[in-house]
Design a protein around this motif. Structure first.
Motif, PDB file in Angstrom:
ATOM      1  N   LYS A  62       1.422  79.650  21.682  1.00 56.41           N
ATOM      2  CA  LYS A  62       0.518  80.712  21.263  1.00 56.41           C
ATOM      3  C   LYS A  62       0.114  80.547  19.796  1.00 56.41           C
ATOM      4  N   LYS A  63       1.035  80.084  18.963  1.00 57.38           N
ATOM      5  CA  LYS A  63       0.750  79.886  17.544  1.00 57.38           C
ATOM      6  C   LYS A  63      -0.316  78.812  17.357  1.00 57.38           C
ATOM      7  N   THR A  64      -0.278  77.746  18.134  1.00 59.81           N
ATOM      8  CA  THR A  64      -1.274  76.676  18.066  1.00 59.81           C
ATOM      9  C   THR A  64      -2.648  77.200  18.465  1.00 59.81           C
ATOM     10  N   THR A  65      -2.719  78.039  19.463  1.00 64.32           N
ATOM     11  CA  THR A  65      -3.978  78.618  19.910  1.00 64.32           C
ATOM     12  C   THR A  65      -4.586  79.497  18.824  1.00 64.32           C
ATOM     13  N   ASN A  66      -3.761  80.306  18.168  1.00 64.02           N
ATOM     14  CA  ASN A  66      -4.248  81.173  17.093  1.00 64.02           C
ATOM     15  C   ASN A  66      -4.798  80.363  15.922  1.00 64.02           C
ATOM     16  N   ILE A  67      -4.125  79.270  15.574  1.00 61.28           N
ATOM     17  CA  ILE A  67      -4.585  78.418  14.471  1.00 61.28           C
ATOM     18  C   ILE A  67      -5.918  77.770  14.835  1.00 61.28           C
ATOM     19  N   ALA A  68      -6.042  77.294  16.051  1.00 64.28           N
ATOM     20  CA  ALA A  68      -7.299  76.671  16.500  1.00 64.28           C
ATOM     21  C   ALA A  68      -8.439  77.683  16.502  1.00 64.28           C
ATOM     22  N   LEU A  69      -8.149  78.894  16.959  1.00 62.38           N
ATOM     23  CA  LEU A  69      -9.163  79.943  16.990  1.00 62.38           C
ATOM     24  C   LEU A  69      -9.585  80.329  15.571  1.00 62.38           C
TER      25      LEU A  69
END
Length: 88
Positions: free
Chosen positions: A2-9
């Motif tokens: 989830k942390k990777t998704t937030n950074i990408a977003l």
């Protein structure tokens, strides 16, 4: 994960904001360059700046006053009846 998704977003949103800012700056610069003063076509009280006979914008006394101008897209003034790019 989830942390990777937030950074990408967050990165995508930041990129879009930067792109929008660049587009607005570019279009503003182009718009400023693509205008010219057109004398002799302003309606009374609708001029864009001071004239020899009035102290500020919006104070021309008569329609089509020869020393009053409005800003128009470059090339349009020559096509307007009575329009001139010089105040003389």
């Amino acid at each position: 994960m989830k942390k990777t998704t937030n950074i990408a977003l967050a990165s995508a949103v930041t990129g879009l904001i930067a792109l929008a800012g660049t587009a607005m700056t570019t279009s503003t610069a182009v718009a400023a360059e693509a205008k010219e003063k057109c004398y002799g076509v302003a309606k009374a009280g609708k001029n864009d700046c001071a004239t020899k006979t009035s102290s500020c914008a919006g104070t021309s006394k008569t329609d089509n006053q020869k020393d009053a101008f409005i800003m128009v897209p470059k090339g349009l003034c020559d096509r307007l009846a009575g329009g001139s790019t010089s105040s003389s």
